[in-house]
Design a protein around this motif. Structure first.
Motif, PDB file in Angstrom:
ATOM      1  N   CYS A  40       9.923   4.796  -1.911  1.00 21.72           N
ATOM      2  CA  CYS A  40       8.534   4.584  -2.330  1.00 21.72           C
ATOM      3  C   CYS A  40       7.916   5.796  -2.624  1.00 21.72           C
ATOM      4  O   CYS A  40       6.521   5.891  -2.679  1.00 21.72           O
ATOM      5  CB  CYS A  40       7.814   3.705  -0.931  1.00 21.72           C
ATOM      6  SG  CYS A  40       8.397   2.139  -0.458  1.00 21.72           S
ATOM      7  N   GLY A  41       8.610   6.670  -2.667  1.00 22.94           N
ATOM      8  CA  GLY A  41       8.144   8.115  -3.059  1.00 22.94           C
ATOM      9  C   GLY A  41       7.467   9.064  -1.863  1.00 22.94           C
ATOM     10  O   GLY A  41       6.938   9.885  -2.208  1.00 22.94           O
ATOM     11  N   TRP A  42       7.961   8.726  -0.774  1.00 22.58           N
ATOM     12  CA  TRP A  42       7.548   9.719   0.330  1.00 22.58           C
ATOM     13  C   TRP A  42       8.790  10.587   0.736  1.00 22.58           C
ATOM     14  O   TRP A  42       9.883  10.242   0.631  1.00 22.58           O
ATOM     15  CB  TRP A  42       6.957   8.771   1.528  1.00 22.58           C
ATOM     16  CG  TRP A  42       5.863   7.734   1.138  1.00 22.58           C
ATOM     17  CD1 TRP A  42       5.865   6.392   0.647  1.00 22.58           C
ATOM     18  CD2 TRP A  42       4.516   8.255   1.298  1.00 22.58           C
ATOM     19  NE1 TRP A  42       4.517   6.198   0.477  1.00 22.58           N
ATOM     20  CE2 TRP A  42       3.824   7.171   0.816  1.00 22.58           C
ATOM     21  CE3 TRP A  42       3.896   9.549   1.583  1.00 22.58           C
ATOM     22  CZ2 TRP A  42       2.347   7.116   0.896  1.00 22.58           C
ATOM     23  CZ3 TRP A  42       2.300   9.468   1.305  1.00 22.58           C
ATOM     24  CH2 TRP A  42       1.725   8.253   1.040  1.00 22.58           C
ATOM     25  N   ASP A  43       8.168  11.763   1.428  1.00 23.75           N
ATOM     26  CA  ASP A  43       9.095  12.413   2.162  1.00 23.75           C
ATOM     27  C   ASP A  43       9.070  12.305   3.642  1.00 23.75           C
ATOM     28  O   ASP A  43       7.893  12.803   4.325  1.00 23.75           O
ATOM     29  CB  ASP A  43       8.970  13.942   1.900  1.00 23.75           C
ATOM     30  CG  ASP A  43       9.982  14.387   0.865  1.00 23.75           C
ATOM     31  OD1 ASP A  43      10.726  13.845   0.390  1.00 23.75           O
ATOM     32  OD2 ASP A  43       9.649  15.726   0.340  1.00 23.75           O
ATOM     33  N   PRO A  44       9.917  11.482   4.295  1.00 24.14           N
ATOM     34  CA  PRO A  44       9.481  11.190   5.859  1.00 24.14           C
ATOM     35  C   PRO A  44      10.004  12.388   6.895  1.00 24.14           C
ATOM     36  O   PRO A  44      11.207  12.990   6.407  1.00 24.14           O
ATOM     37  CB  PRO A  44      10.450  10.113   5.924  1.00 24.14           C
ATOM     38  CG  PRO A  44      11.641  10.028   4.798  1.00 24.14           C
ATOM     39  CD  PRO A  44      10.697  10.689   3.657  1.00 24.14           C
ATOM     40  N   ILE A  45       9.314  12.477   7.566  1.00 25.79           N
ATOM     41  CA  ILE A  45       9.563  13.663   8.980  1.00 25.79           C
ATOM     42  C   ILE A  45       9.582  12.625  10.057  1.00 25.79           C
ATOM     43  O   ILE A  45       9.011  11.957  10.452  1.00 25.79           O
ATOM     44  CB  ILE A  45       8.671  14.506   9.090  1.00 25.79           C
ATOM     45  CG1 ILE A  45       8.266  15.256   7.836  1.00 25.79           C
ATOM     46  CG2 ILE A  45       8.827  15.441  10.023  1.00 25.79           C
ATOM     47  CD1 ILE A  45       7.149  16.307   7.863  1.00 25.79           C
ATOM     48  N   PHE A  46      10.982  12.614  10.689  1.00 23.36           N
ATOM     49  CA  PHE A  46      10.899  11.773  11.847  1.00 23.36           C
ATOM     50  C   PHE A  46      11.047  12.490  13.079  1.00 23.36           C
ATOM     51  O   PHE A  46      11.319  13.546  13.506  1.00 23.36           O
ATOM     52  CB  PHE A  46      12.513  11.080  11.708  1.00 23.36           C
ATOM     53  CG  PHE A  46      12.701  10.304  10.923  1.00 23.36           C
ATOM     54  CD1 PHE A  46      12.927  10.434   9.411  1.00 23.36           C
ATOM     55  CD2 PHE A  46      12.600   8.854  11.054  1.00 23.36           C
ATOM     56  CE1 PHE A  46      13.087   9.859   8.506  1.00 23.36           C
ATOM     57  CE2 PHE A  46      12.703   8.066   9.790  1.00 23.36           C
ATOM     58  CZ  PHE A  46      13.157   8.438   8.581  1.00 23.36           C
ATOM     59  N   VAL A  47      10.217  11.752  14.096  1.00 24.30           N
ATOM     60  CA  VAL A  47       9.932  12.316  15.385  1.00 24.30           C
ATOM     61  C   VAL A  47      10.323  11.346  16.271  1.00 24.30           C
ATOM     62  O   VAL A  47       9.755  10.020  16.206  1.00 24.30           O
ATOM     63  CB  VAL A  47       8.296  12.713  15.729  1.00 24.30           C
ATOM     64  CG1 VAL A  47       8.018  13.072  17.162  1.00 24.30           C
ATOM     65  CG2 VAL A  47       8.054  13.812  14.756  1.00 24.30           C
ATOM     66  N   ALA A 100       0.759  -1.166   0.088  1.00 22.46           N
ATOM     67  CA  ALA A 100       0.050   0.078   0.077  1.00 22.46           C
ATOM     68  C   ALA A 100       0.915   1.195  -0.104  1.00 22.46           C
ATOM     69  O   ALA A 100       0.409   2.405  -0.408  1.00 22.46           O
ATOM     70  CB  ALA A 100      -0.976   0.049   1.091  1.00 22.46           C
ATOM     71  N   TRP A 101       2.052   1.347   0.352  1.00 23.99           N
ATOM     72  CA  TRP A 101       2.948   2.655   0.352  1.00 23.99           C
ATOM     73  C   TRP A 101       2.991   2.941  -1.028  1.00 23.99           C
ATOM     74  O   TRP A 101       3.114   4.245  -1.352  1.00 23.99           O
ATOM     75  CB  TRP A 101       4.436   1.931   0.860  1.00 23.99           C
ATOM     76  CG  TRP A 101       4.397   1.727   2.192  1.00 23.99           C
ATOM     77  CD1 TRP A 101       4.974   0.608   2.730  1.00 23.99           C
ATOM     78  CD2 TRP A 101       4.296   2.601   3.377  1.00 23.99           C
ATOM     79  NE1 TRP A 101       4.895   0.688   4.256  1.00 23.99           N
ATOM     80  CE2 TRP A 101       4.474   1.878   4.453  1.00 23.99           C
ATOM     81  CE3 TRP A 101       3.729   4.021   3.867  1.00 23.99           C
ATOM     82  CZ2 TRP A 101       4.395   2.246   5.894  1.00 23.99           C
ATOM     83  CZ3 TRP A 101       3.433   4.383   4.807  1.00 23.99           C
ATOM     84  CH2 TRP A 101       3.937   3.746   5.982  1.00 23.99           C
ATOM     85  N   HIS A 102       2.775   2.286  -2.138  1.00 25.34           N
ATOM     86  CA  HIS A 102       2.846   2.632  -3.448  1.00 25.34           C
ATOM     87  C   HIS A 102       1.356   3.145  -3.871  1.00 25.34           C
ATOM     88  O   HIS A 102       1.441   3.544  -5.195  1.00 25.34           O
ATOM     89  CB  HIS A 102       3.052   1.210  -4.162  1.00 25.34           C
ATOM     90  CG  HIS A 102       4.576   0.950  -4.236  1.00 25.34           C
ATOM     91  ND1 HIS A 102       5.583   1.671  -4.516  1.00 25.34           N
ATOM     92  CD2 HIS A 102       5.053  -0.220  -3.637  1.00 25.34           C
ATOM     93  CE1 HIS A 102       6.810   1.109  -4.067  1.00 25.34           C
ATOM     94  NE2 HIS A 102       6.508  -0.124  -3.558  1.00 25.34           N
ATOM     95  N   SER A 103       0.512   3.192  -3.031  1.00 24.42           N
ATOM     96  CA  SER A 103      -0.795   3.941  -3.419  1.00 24.42           C
ATOM     97  C   SER A 103      -0.561   5.304  -3.967  1.00 24.42           C
ATOM     98  O   SER A 103      -1.544   5.825  -4.579  1.00 24.42           O
ATOM     99  CB  SER A 103      -1.802   3.715  -2.295  1.00 24.42           C
ATOM    100  OG  SER A 103      -2.177   2.312  -2.024  1.00 24.42           O
ATOM    101  N   ASN A 104       0.411   5.853  -3.506  1.00 25.26           N
ATOM    102  CA  ASN A 104       0.594   7.314  -3.787  1.00 25.26           C
ATOM    103  C   ASN A 104       0.905   7.477  -5.466  1.00 25.26           C
ATOM    104  O   ASN A 104       0.891   8.550  -5.766  1.00 25.26           O
ATOM    105  CB  ASN A 104       1.830   7.946  -3.074  1.00 25.26           C
ATOM    106  CG  ASN A 104       3.321   7.274  -2.978  1.00 25.26           C
ATOM    107  OD1 ASN A 104       3.349   6.188  -3.998  1.00 25.26           O
ATOM    108  ND2 ASN A 104       4.185   7.380  -2.289  1.00 25.26           N
ATOM    109  N   LYS A 105       1.108   6.430  -5.878  1.00 29.60           N
ATOM    110  CA  LYS A 105       1.241   6.801  -7.434  1.00 29.60           C
ATOM    111  C   LYS A 105      -0.063   6.797  -8.144  1.00 29.60           C
ATOM    112  O   LYS A 105      -0.052   6.925  -9.456  1.00 29.60           O
ATOM    113  CB  LYS A 105       2.039   5.468  -8.017  1.00 29.60           C
ATOM    114  CG  LYS A 105       3.532   5.495  -7.763  1.00 29.60           C
ATOM    115  CD  LYS A 105       3.946   4.908  -6.150  1.00 29.60           C
ATOM    116  CE  LYS A 105       5.534   4.672  -6.336  1.00 29.60           C
ATOM    117  NZ  LYS A 105       5.835   4.658  -4.864  1.00 29.60           N
ATOM    118  N   PHE A 106      -0.923   6.693  -7.332  1.00 25.60           N
ATOM    119  CA  PHE A 106      -2.501   6.772  -7.792  1.00 25.60           C
ATOM    120  C   PHE A 106      -3.217   7.709  -7.335  1.00 25.60           C
ATOM    121  O   PHE A 106      -4.422   7.883  -7.668  1.00 25.60           O
ATOM    122  CB  PHE A 106      -3.429   5.532  -7.770  1.00 25.60           C
ATOM    123  CG  PHE A 106      -2.435   4.052  -8.247  1.00 25.60           C
ATOM    124  CD1 PHE A 106      -2.744   3.581  -9.621  1.00 25.60           C
ATOM    125  CD2 PHE A 106      -1.332   3.287  -7.647  1.00 25.60           C
ATOM    126  CE1 PHE A 106      -2.039   2.714 -10.193  1.00 25.60           C
ATOM    127  CE2 PHE A 106      -0.944   2.288  -8.200  1.00 25.60           C
ATOM    128  CZ  PHE A 106      -1.008   2.073  -9.311  1.00 25.60           C
TER     129      PHE A 106
END
Length: 795
Positions: free
Chosen positions: A235-242, A188-194
């Motif tokens: 996977c095409g995400w910009d991660p922000i770490f906390v 599901a991480w690849h759902s951002n391509k849709f």
């Protein structure tokens, strides 16, 4: 692109952070109270064992982290005036989300008996994991929920389904690090391509790394930071770490992270909806690393608990065998300083209550989470306009699914403006002969395109670009649960991949139907083709009709199953399903050319009844039938009619009745299913004692099960017998004994009075089967008399 680093949001004062921390403490207190307390909800008298539930069950480990996230999302909603849903992916997070909706007031609005006072708090605590109460996970009974928290893996797919065609909606999807190890979630991480940044909303994933599953560490929590970041960037995400465990610095980090994520989302949307984007955006996500069981007991009996797997469920056993732990529980709950959080009446103090959003901005009250309140009827074309014209039964052939494709094209076209209908499937829309829809729409696709691609666009009504039944199912469920309509087309054999998902959705429908505040949603419509009876090159791997067996085990008020015998019946059935509410509809139809039997008017009448005698195929009008030939499914119908033609040619005095079944549930007694026939109506069709030879699309045991309580026990069922290979269409039927030659033999066996006439005809059928085997081995195709057979030539 460099990693996004959470910065302190400008203008956020220490007082505001103290307010966030107090609200978080209140939500943690309410979570612990739900797990343990039977009485004395605000500890206004010394805690005793009598105040503790006799059986303490539930899960604490995920609750403080989810409370932390929910609290900060509340702040972001207020600060940025957001429309947001919360999807709780980690299993058994019920104490957190129930508690949060209680604190914001939405829970008491839905359940007035759980008021915002001491008595209401006591009811809230007692009902959790208590007989007649609520479950330990986020359930349909939880306000604001569109995702059942019992089975893991589908949260992110549901979240994406919710934001399709909801341009102003943000779904904050909390993904547990245990859940992240499931196949559906990993995909599901690849759902951002849709995702279309113009016409759709956005999902804000929040990966909650608390380190452990039930007793083992989680994979994503035990890989290096750089590797984790690279994974999500890939996977095409910009991660922000906390990351951390000290509450106040963590609050500052999380407030900064949410502000940055929202700013990034708004910037992407503004650009896409203004000048336009020439690239796929990298949407933000948050990775929260915090201790499992955060703020809970540090150690119990000398063993570490907080930050370990021991906090996964109840970290502290409090019962008659452990009376000393009553004091430990009291100390734990008082560490949240409830006297600072709740007033004398038991209500959250005004300064804290004011931190939550108002009205529909509360995540527990967002109308998108009760999709039936937003549901609008589809604009429907007249399915009669797509009728196959037939001069006589069997006089022409058509590809049923191809005919349906043009009807669905018109459904898409009529609802383009309202954007509330989509077709979902794992890259099988063309294969299942629904190509007509591409006359008016494209596949939605936001990844790279190259020369030669067809029907790909940023926006489209078809979502079939991911070869994952799990994702298609999850997207469609999220789409339906937020008030829209859709269909899922798939190969019949591989829809079994989502067996457990349809079970969960059926359970959701069953429970929500019993909740007055939940509104009915559009039905989940399965359109299954490439079915068991004609596979040509695919063979045994593609042959499994067992989805029907699985679905009919669900509650009778929820499930429906339709097997239309031809294209006109298919049109009538699908029109009905698209108009229906709150069902799981399974429609099975072939894509290969087959004879067409009924005119449109006949099809409408037949489908309205769901079952009936085909008088034109029967010759028992002058007396009781000697034999009833039943059929359900397009291929079984063809073979039964061919068998009847043989019987009428060779045994013209035999009175044969043909009964065709479209609605499978009509076979059940009316006491067992709303569509079931009364015993009197069933007997009028099948008689009480005449032999019945029944050809069924699926496993024969299903028909036997559905008719078990009927008076007429003289039933022989032919169906799929787990036989198959790469072979001709007719040979597939022969291998499973559903062909006309085996059906005629069954009829003769059921009528011993035929004597030698029956014996000679039976021998002819055996001979025909031998000739069939010889011919296909030599020529690779079915006999000419099989390929060229028509009803009118021999009837």
């Amino acid at each position: 692109m460099d990693a996004i680093v959470a910065r302190r949001p400008e203008g956020l004062s220490d007082a505001e952070l103290n307010g966030l921390d107090a609200y978080w403490r209140a939500s943690n207190y309410v979570s612990v109270g739900q797990l343990y307390l039977y009485d004395n909800p605000l500890l206004r008298e010394p805690l005793t064992l009598a105040h503790v539930k006799p059986l303490v069950v539930g899960h604490w480990g995920t609750s403080p982290g989810q409370n932390f996230i929910y609290t900060h999302l509340n702040r972001a909603i207020v600060a940025h005036d957001l429309t947001m849903l919360y999807v709780a992916g980690p299993g058994h997070g019920g104490p957190a989300i129930v508690g949060q909706t209680y604190l914001e007031g939405s829970y008491s609005e839905v359940y007035p008996n759980v008021g915002q006072d001491v008595a209401g708090l006591k009811t809230l605590f007692k009902q959790f994991s208590f007989p007649g109460g609520i479950s330990s996970h986020v359930a349909p009974s939880t306000p604001g929920s569109i995702h059942e928290g019992g089975e893991l893996g589908y949260s992110l797919a549901h979240a994406f389904g919710a934001v399709f065609d909801n341009p102003d909606l943000i779904v904050a999807c909390v993904v547990g690090d245990g859940e992240a190890e499931t196949g559906p979630l990993a995909t599901a991480w690849h759902s951002n391509k849709f995702l279309d940044p113009v016409g759709d909303g956005v999902v804000l994933p929040i990966l909650h790394l608390n380190g452990y599953k039930i007793s083992s560490p989680t994979v994503l929590a035990r890989i290096p930071h750089d590797e984790l970041e690279q994974f999500f960037r890939g996977c095409g995400w910009d991660p922000i770490f906390v990351e951390g465990s000290d509450p106040m610095p963590m609050h500052r980090q999380m407030a900064a992270a949410t502000d940055q994520a929202i700013a990034r989302i708004h910037a992407i949307q503004a650009e896409a909806r203004g000048s336009g984007l020439d690239r796929r955006p990298a949407w933000p996500m948050i990775v929260l690393r915090s201790p499992k069981g955060w703020t809970g007991p540090k150690t119990v009996d000398g063993r570490p608990v907080e930050g370990t797997f021991r906090s996964h469920q109840v970290p502290l056993i409090v019962d008659a065998a452990h009376p000393g732990n009553v004091a430990l529980l009291e100390d734990w709950m008082k560490s949240y300083r409830p006297d600072e959080l709740f007033d004398e009446s038991g209500r959250l103090i005004p300064d804290l209550a004011a931190l939550a959003p108002r009205g529909d901005r509360r995540m527990g009250s967002n109308p998108h989470a009760n999709g039936g309140t937003l549901l609008r009827d589809l604009r429907m074309p007249d399915f009669r306009d797509h009728a196959v014209t037939i001069d006589a039964p069997g006089s022409c052939e058509a590809q049923d699914m191809r005919v349906l494709g043009y009807f669905l094209r018109d459904v898409v076209s009529l609802n383009q403006a309202t954007r509330n209908f989509r077709i979902f499937g794992p890259d099988e829309t063309l294969s299942n002969m629904l190509s007509g829809v591409f006359d008016v729409t494209d596949r939605q696709w936001d990844a790279e395109t190259v020369a030669g691609d067809e029907s790909l666009a940023r926006s489209g009504r078809v979502l079939d670009g991911m070869l994952s039944e799990h994702q298609c199912q999850g997207w469609l469920e999220g789409y339906l649960l937020t008030g829209r309509h859709g269909v899922f087309d798939s190969y019949e054999a591989f829809i079994r991949i989502v067996d457990s998902m349809v079970s969960q959705h059926a359970k959701w429908l069953k429970v929500t139907a019993e909740l007055p505040w939940r509104r009915d949603i559009a039905s989940l419509n399965y359109l299954l083709s490439s079915h068991v009876w004609q596979q040509d090159h695919n063979g045994f791997t593609h042959q499994d009709p067992g989805f029907l067996d699985h679905v009919i085990t669900k509650k009778a008020d929820i499930v429906r199953a339709y097997l239309p015998p031809d294209a006109n019946c298919l049109l009538s059935v699908v029109d009905h399903c698209l108009r229906s509410r709150h069902y799981v509809n399974v429609v099975i139809a072939g894509k290969h050319a087959l004879p067409q039997w009924l005119t449109m008017d006949q099809a409408i009448a037949h489908c309205t009844q769901g079952i009936g005698i085909w008088q034109w195929a029967s010759n028992d009008q002058d007396g009781e039938p000697d034999l009833v030939m039943g059929c359900c499914g397009d291929t079984p119908t063809l073979e039964v009619l061919a068998a009847v033609s043989i019987l009428r040619e060779h045994l013209p005095e035999l009175r044969v009745r043909v009964v065709n079944v479209v609605d499978l549930m009509r076979l059940q007694p009316c006491a067992e299913h709303p569509h079931g026939l009364s015993d009197a109506d069933y007997d009028s069709l099948f008689t009480r004692d005449a032999p019945i030879v029944f050809a069924f699309h699926g496993y024969p045991g299903l028909v036997q099960r559905l008719t078990y309580h009927r008076a007429n026990r003289n039933l022989r069922v032919r169906g799929y017998q787990e036989e198959g290979t790469i072979t001709t269409p007719f040979d597939m039927r022969v291998q499973n004994g559903i062909d006309r030659f085996h059906l005629v033999q069954d009829a003769i066996d059921a009528l011993p009075a035929l004597g030698s006439r029956g014996a000679y005809l039976k021998q002819q059928m055996r001979d025909a089967l031998v000739e069939h085997d010889r011919y296909i081995a030599a020529h690779g195709e079915d006999l000419p008399e099989i390929r060229g057979w028509t009803w009118g030539a021999v009837a």
